[in-house]
Design a protein around this motif. Structure first.
Motif, short mmCIF file in Angstrom:
data_model
loop_
_atom_site.label_atom_id
_atom_site.label_comp_id
_atom_site.label_asym_id
_atom_site.label_seq_id
_atom_site.Cartn_x
_atom_site.Cartn_y
_atom_site.Cartn_z
N TRP A 1 0.82 -1.22 0.00
CA TRP A 1 0.00 0.00 0.00
C TRP A 1 0.85 1.26 0.00
CZ3 TRP A 1 -4.27 -1.46 4.18
CH2 TRP A 1 -4.99 -2.56 3.71
N LYS A 2 2.16 1.10 0.15
CA LYS A 2 3.09 2.26 0.18
C LYS A 2 2.61 3.30 1.19
CE LYS A 2 4.16 1.32 -4.60
NZ LYS A 2 4.93 1.72 -5.75
N MET A 3 2.86 4.58 0.94
CA MET A 3 2.50 5.61 1.92
C MET A 3 1.11 6.17 1.60
SD MET A 3 4.88 8.75 3.25
CE MET A 3 4.30 10.01 2.12
N TYR B 1 10.97 -9.85 -8.36
CA TYR B 1 11.59 -9.18 -9.52
C TYR B 1 10.70 -7.99 -9.88
CZ TYR B 1 12.92 -8.00 -14.26
OH TYR B 1 13.29 -7.29 -15.38
N GLU B 2 11.24 -6.81 -9.68
CA GLU B 2 10.49 -5.59 -9.96
C GLU B 2 11.33 -4.67 -10.84
OE1 GLU B 2 7.14 -4.89 -7.03
OE2 GLU B 2 8.86 -3.81 -6.26
N PRO B 3 11.18 -4.78 -12.17
CA PRO B 3 11.91 -3.84 -13.02
C PRO B 3 11.50 -2.41 -12.67
CG PRO B 3 10.41 -5.26 -14.32
CD PRO B 3 10.28 -5.67 -12.89
N ILE C 1 7.46 -0.11 -12.38
CA ILE C 1 6.76 0.18 -11.11
C ILE C 1 5.99 1.49 -11.22
CG2 ILE C 1 7.07 0.70 -8.66
CD1 ILE C 1 9.46 -1.18 -8.68
N GLY C 2 4.69 1.40 -11.01
CA GLY C 2 3.83 2.58 -11.00
C GLY C 2 3.75 3.29 -12.35
N SER C 3 4.25 2.65 -13.41
CA SER C 3 4.32 3.32 -14.70
C SER C 3 3.17 2.92 -15.63
CB SER C 3 5.64 2.95 -15.40
OG SER C 3 5.64 1.57 -15.69
N GLY D 1 5.29 -4.89 -10.78
CA GLY D 1 5.47 -3.80 -11.74
C GLY D 1 4.25 -3.70 -12.61
N SER D 2 3.31 -2.81 -12.19
CA SER D 2 2.09 -2.55 -12.97
C SER D 2 1.27 -3.81 -13.25
CB SER D 2 2.44 -1.81 -14.27
OG SER D 2 3.00 -0.54 -13.96
N VAL D 3 1.22 -4.71 -12.25
CA VAL D 3 0.32 -5.87 -12.40
C VAL D 3 -1.12 -5.38 -12.20
CG1 VAL D 3 -0.36 -8.12 -11.49
CG2 VAL D 3 2.06 -7.49 -11.56
N ILE E 1 2.04 -6.33 -5.62
CA ILE E 1 1.11 -5.42 -6.27
C ILE E 1 1.09 -4.08 -5.54
CG2 ILE E 1 -1.26 -5.26 -7.18
CD1 ILE E 1 0.17 -8.00 -7.80
N GLY E 2 1.37 -3.01 -6.27
CA GLY E 2 1.34 -1.67 -5.68
C GLY E 2 -0.02 -1.03 -5.89
N GLY E 3 -0.11 -0.17 -6.91
CA GLY E 3 -1.31 0.61 -7.16
C GLY E 3 -2.61 -0.19 -7.12
N ALA E 4 -2.61 -1.34 -7.76
CA ALA E 4 -3.85 -2.12 -7.86
C ALA E 4 -4.22 -2.81 -6.55
CB ALA E 4 -3.73 -3.16 -8.98
C1 PEP Z 1 5.44 -1.84 -6.14
O1 PEP Z 1 5.46 -0.73 -5.66
O2 PEP Z 1 6.05 -2.75 -5.58
C2 PEP Z 1 4.69 -2.04 -7.38
C3 PEP Z 1 4.84 -3.16 -8.01
O3 PEP Z 1 3.87 -1.01 -7.77
P1 PEP Z 1 2.84 -1.01 -9.01
O4 PEP Z 1 2.07 -2.30 -8.95
O5 PEP Z 1 1.97 0.18 -8.77
O6 PEP Z 1 3.66 -0.91 -10.24
#
Ligand code: PEP
Length: 262
Positions: A11-13, A175-177, A181-183, A220-222, A241-244
């Motif tokens: 969930w980050k910040m 593995y997070e290119p 990430i967030g792109s 990375g943008s999953v 998973i970040g944003g989603a």
């Molecule tokens: C992350 O922050 O670890 C990430 C994968 O973010 P997002 O899914 O938003 O790319």
């Protein structure tokens, strides 16, 4: 050896206690509905809220099938490290996992491979399962250095791994290119499989059978729309998973994309 698929929400910040509790409730009820429908959820689920919401989220997830994770930890156990959080403190608040070496910390807070390895060791000492992030920047990919960079990030971990088999098998590598990430631009399945397969070979070379058990997840943008094709890859054991993960509907749809066979 079968590895249980793992879906982690970072969930980050984002979010205050109230929103974190509401999101947790929504995810828990979505998972309960799936268990009622089909008897089980096809993966392990970990939520990593901001540190300020860990206690409140733990009050909700305790006793459920969802596990709690921190987003970072100190390499030290305690002492004069203002603002830092020790692994024991994360355990104390209910965490079973912790993200280590996320690219936002590597680039924003100067965490190099050696410090990431020390943080991983601190996580193991505290009884946490580290989720260690690795991955190349866009510049490194364009220079054809992806595998070299990922190898160096992975190799730095080995001297800091505990000797016990069951403990080292609990390591998770993400593995997070960095460019994904967030792109909104996820890596292509063939790019993901190339790096995951490469890392699996290194883990097997260096750790033998233990290397089979270590899970390698992709981040990375999953999104719900691409998760199925990524999770179906041979060496992908789940997703970070970040944003989603901030919308229960999206996060649950990603969980639904975990293939039946796992
Ligand atoms: C992350 O922050 O670890 C990430 C994968 O973010 P997002 O899914 O938003 O790319």
């Amino acid at each position: 050896m079968a590895r249980r698929m793992l879906i982690v929400g970072n969930w980050k910040m984002n979010g205050l206690i109230e929103t974190a509790q509401a999101l947790t409730e929504d995810i828990l009820s979505g998972l309960s509905a799936r268990v009622a429908r089909s008897g089980s959820v096809r993966c392990e689920v970990v939520l990593c809220p901001p540190a300020t919401a860990l206690y409140a989220v733990n009050q909700r997830v305790g006793g459920s099938l969802v596990r709690l994770g921190g987003q970072d930890l100190s390499e030290f156990e305690s002492g004069p490290h203002t603002g830092e959080t020790g692994g024991g403190m994360l355990r104390d608040v209910g965490c079973g996992y912790v993200i280590v070496g996320h690219s936002e910390r590597r680039s924003g807070w100067g965490e190099d491979n050696a410090r990431v390895a020390r943080k991983m060791a601190a996580a193991f000492r505290a009884g946490l399962q580290p989720i260690v992030c690795v991955g190349e920047t866009l510049e490194e990919r364009e220079q054809g250095r992806t595998l070299e960079v990922v190898r160096a990030q992975l190799e730095a971990l080995f001297p800091c791994l505990p000797p016990q088999s069951d403990t080292r098998q609990s390591l998770v590598v993400a593995y997070e290119p960095v460019w994904a990430i967030g792109s909104g631009r996820h890596a292509l399945p063939e790019q993901v499989q190339e790096v995951h397969g490469f890392m699996r070979r290194i883990l097997l070379e260096r750790l033998g059978e233990d290397g089979h058990a270590i899970r390698i997840v992709y981040g990375g943008s999953v999104k719900a729309g691409n998760a199925g094709s990524l999770f179906a890859l041979e060496d992908v054991d789940g997703g970070l998973i970040g944003g989603a993960s901030l919308q229960s509907v999206d996060f649950l749809a990603i969980i639904d994309a975990v293939p039946e066979t796992f």
